[in-house]
Structure formats: C-alpha cells, structure tokens
Write an enzyme that holds these catalytic residues in place. Structure first.
Site: not given
Ligand code: UD1
Ligand code: CA
Length: 459
Positions: A16, A384
């Site tokens: 359910r 980066y």
C-alpha cells in the site's frame, strides 16, 4: 526484572506504500522505519534484538551492531514471521514481539509491558488500545473472567462476525510471551482462515489466561500501511525529537517549520529560527543562532556559531565563526574559530584559518588559508584544469584584493597582497604584492571623437 528478547516483525511487503523501497526502510526523521522499534528495544534494555526481514536482506546493512536478522523466506503471516526467529528464542526468555511498521513505540512502553507481563505470571500478555475507529485492526474478544480470549482479524472478509466488528478494543500488534510456551504454540500454528496466513494472535487461545495491557496513549501504536500513515507518524516523531531538545535548553522559534533528524545533537542556548532543516549526523554546539531558512546536513558546528540563510553539507564550523547569509559550505569545508564565510560564498574541501574572512561573492575550493587573512570580494580558486583538481595555499595575514583569481596549484606567502583583478598563476613570496593584470591604457579624446565622426574624416 529480566532483559527481554525482542522480536521485530519486518518482512511484510507493504504494497500500500506504492514504492520501490520496502515499507520498513522508508525514513522517518532520518532513521529507517523499522529501526525505530529496534532502538526503542535497545534502550528498553533488551537482552537480544532480532529483526525478521525478507530474503533480500535489505535491512541487514542498516541494523545496529549486535542486532540479528532472521530471514522469513516467504511472507506467510505474522505467526510465521515470529517462527522464523525461533532459533533465537530461549525457553526461559520473556519475549516481546513488536512490528516494524509501528515505529512510535517507546522504551518505557516496552518496559512497562514486559514488567506487567512478568509480574502477572501469565504466559502471554497483549498490548491493546480502545479506538473510536477500530477499522483495519484485529479485535480483542475478552473472556468472562476479563482475560483475553482471542483476536479476530478483520482485514479480509470472513474472519469476523458482525458482532465482533462492533468491538472497539484492538490488538496493537505488541505482545509479551513466555519463550517456551510461545515456541510450542508456534510449532502447532495453522493457517485455516480467510487469508490463509499464519496469524500470530492465533497462539493466544493455547496460552490462556492471556493478560491485556491497555495502553492509554494510542499514538504510540500508530501503524504505517500507506503514505498518509507515514505523514501522521512523522509528525509525532518530529514533535518527540524537538521536545527532547527543548527540554535540554534549545529554543525553536517555529517548531512547525523545523525539521530535525533523530541523530542530531544540539547544545543549550542555541536558537533555531524558522524554516531550518538539521539532518543526518549533525552536531551543533551551545549558544548558536541557526537560521532562518538554513539546511545543515552531516556537519559539525561548534559553540557560539551564527549561520543564516545557508546550506551546509559535510562541513565543519568551529566556535565563534559566522556563516551567511546565503553561503554554501560543501563537504570538508572547515572554518576554524571566528572565521567567516559571508554572502554568496561557496567553499568546499578547504581549510579556512582562525579569524580568516571570506566575506563576499567567492568560490574557495581545494584551498588552505592561514589565520588572520582577508579574502577580497569575488575571489576564485581555479582549482580544476578539466582533468584534475589542484590546491591553492594562502598564508597567514594575507590581504587579497577584489577579483583575484588563483590558478592552482599556487602558493601565496604570509603577509602578501594581491592587486585587484589579478590572475595569480605563479607563487607570491611572503610580504610581496602580486600585480597580475595588463597595464591600463587611456585613449585621450575618445568620447569626443565618437560623438563627431565627421571631424575625423575632414582632419
Ligand atoms: C496485525 C495483527 C492485528 C493487529 C495489527 C496491529 C495479525 C494477523 N494481525 O495486523 O491483529 O491489530 O497488526 O497493527 O498479526 N510481517 C512479517 N511477515 C509476514 C507478515 C507480516 O514480517 O508474513 C510484519 C509486517 O512487515 C509488519 C507486521 O508484521 O511489520 C504486521 O503485519 P501486517 O500485515 O501489517 O499486519 P496487520 O494486518 O496490520
Ligand atoms: Ca500493519
């Protein structure tokens, strides 16, 4: 009093919920549903805790140390679930049975049930409650002497009569048993009923007289069968968590809009303003101001810290530091004592020294900054290169001007300065000024020439 053996039934399917996730793994305030009764059992002083789960063993990775998983191969009913734990049940044990989908049970209620059971000398005691709307629960049929005669199930048509459906006293799904007699009855249990299941309450007639322990607080026994039940249970669980902190000296300005997970610790005299979420393994010190509208997950916050309108995930903020408004601290951002991460500042995997300030519009990633440094507005670590991350190291007492970009790997020595708009690509010695921008050229009379282009042609 003894230390009961606690069996927690958690192998049902929970269809359910309409979920890919097994019902008992749905989180409630940061803890999987089935772990709520597990922790309650441990706190109640259980000698042994056994969780009955399905053959996928999905529960196993989240069980606390020492808690045993017993596998029920197929969900043949609650009686079969307890039978799956039989090898862990001793003849002389007091056995308390709980349900993984009844998460709000307290250690006190478990203790009280076990104590009442042992004091009575009965072989079985069932926790019951009286509900205005008992639908969905098994009904308790009492014998003439007031003891429990049996439970009639109501989920499927055919088990209960009209008269039995009128009964408002229900089985909570929580029981205490004497181990040996329980094992005997489980071995003999049949499944001749409307659902063809082995019903645990069917052991009761063979254990008469069965005591009833009537709970006066039915919220403790709210069951979760669907998402609406989950919402209702969550509200109670959250209230319980906030109340415990409030008793320890924490102020919640707006408890209705505050979310605090069960694993969070908060020191006294901390004020949590409206709209805050404190999640996961977060610790917050004393005397802090948190919020409004701040989310903190898996972070360690020291004493006397102020964090406004910010998002922190996996960060560490030491005593006296300030964060926000509108800061984003990502994993392994560490602000040391009295440091500052101000407005529109993002920091990740960086160590910000004592008293160092990053006040405005900056991105600091993979950096180490010494104490007493001031980072100008709009400074960025270019960490980066498209393939790998590189570190920026900035010393103590450094003053960087606005719009400095640090192209990592790069080091700036103690007491150095940078000029506004500099792109720092090579190391700066201690005490030096780095000017890394092209020289300014002024073109005289430019504006005048723009306004009168004909002048240029005729000249
Ligand atoms: C059960 C009781 C009912 C009681 C109600 C209280 C039975 C037959 N009925 O009904 O009298 O009023 O709880 O909430 O016991 N489970 C297993 N294996 C199974 C079946 C269930 O581990 O084969 C677990 C479920 O995961 C759940 C618990 O047992 O945690 C209860 O099962 P559920 O099917 O929800 O029982 P109810 O119909 O609610
Ligand atoms: Ca249930």
């Amino acid at each position: 009093m003894s230390s009961p053996t606690v069996v927690i039934m958690a192998a049902g399917q929970g269809t359910r919920m309409r979920s890919r996730v097994p019902k008992v793994l749905h989180p409630i305030c940061g803890r999987a549903m089935a772990l709520w009764p597990v922790h309650a059992a441990l706190e109640a002083g259980a000698g042994r805790v056994i969780v009955v789960g399905g053959p996928d063993r999905a529960l196993e990775p989240v069980l606390p140390d020492g808690v045993v998983l017993a596998v029920q191969e197929r969900p043949l009913g609650t009686g079969d679930a307890v039978r799956s734990a039989a090898e862990h049940i001793g003849d002389d044990d007091t056995v308390v049975v709980l349900s993984g989908d009844v998460p709000l049970i307290t250690p006190e209620a478990i203790r009280a049930l076990a104590d009442a059971h042992e004091a009575s000398g009965s072989r079985a005691t069932m926790a019951t409650m009286v509900l205005d709307d008992p639908s969905g629960y098994g009904r308790v049929v009492r014998a003439a002497d007031g003891s429990v005669e049996r439970v009639v199930e109501t989920k499927a048509a055919g088990d209960a009569t009209e008269a039995e459906l009128e009964i408002r006293e229900v089985n909570t799904g929580v029981y205490a048993f004497a181990g040996g007699p329980l094992l005997e009855q489980l071995a003999a249990l049949g499944n001749d009923n409307a659902q063809g299941e082995y019903y645990l309450p069917d052991v009761l007639p063979g254990l008469r007289p069965v005591g009833a322990y009537v709970l006066d607080d039915p919220t403790l026994m709210l069951g979760v069968n669907d998402r609406l039940d989950l919402e209702a249970v969550r509200v109670h669980a959250q209230r319980r968590i906030l109340d415990a902190h409030a008793r320890n000296g924490v102020t919640f300005v707006s408890p209705q809009t505050t979310v605090v997970d069960v694993g969070v610790t908060i020191g006294p005299d901390t004020v949590v303003e409206q709209g805050c979420t404190l999640a996961g393994e977060t610790t917050i010190g004393a005397g802090c101001t948190i919020g409004p509208h701040t989310t903190i997950r898996d972070s360690a916050i020291g004493d006397d810290v102020t964090i406004r309108h910010s998002w922190l995930d996996g960060a560490r903020v030491d005593a006296g530091a300030t964060v926000g408004p509108f800061a984003y601290l990502r994993p392994n951002a560490h602000l040391r004592e009295r440091a500052k991460a101000g407005t529109f500042v993002e920091i990740k995997n960086s160590d910000i020294g004592e008293g160092t300030k990053v006040p405005h519009l900056s991105y600091i990633g993979d950096a180490e900054i010494g104490p007493g440094t001031n980072i100008g507005a709009s400074n960025v670590t270019a960490n980066y290169d498209g393939e790998r991350k590189h570190r920026t190291t900035i010393g103590a007492g450094v003053r960087t001007a606005v719009d400095t970009t640090f192209v990592a790997p790069v080091t700036v020595g103690d007491g150095a300065y940078t000029a506004a708009g500099s792109v720092v690509v090579s190391d700066v010695p201690p005490g030096a000024l780095a000017v890394a921008r092209s020289r300014q050229t002024n073109i005289e009379g430019y504006a005048e020439r723009r306004r009168r282009p004909d002048r240029r042609a005729s000249e």
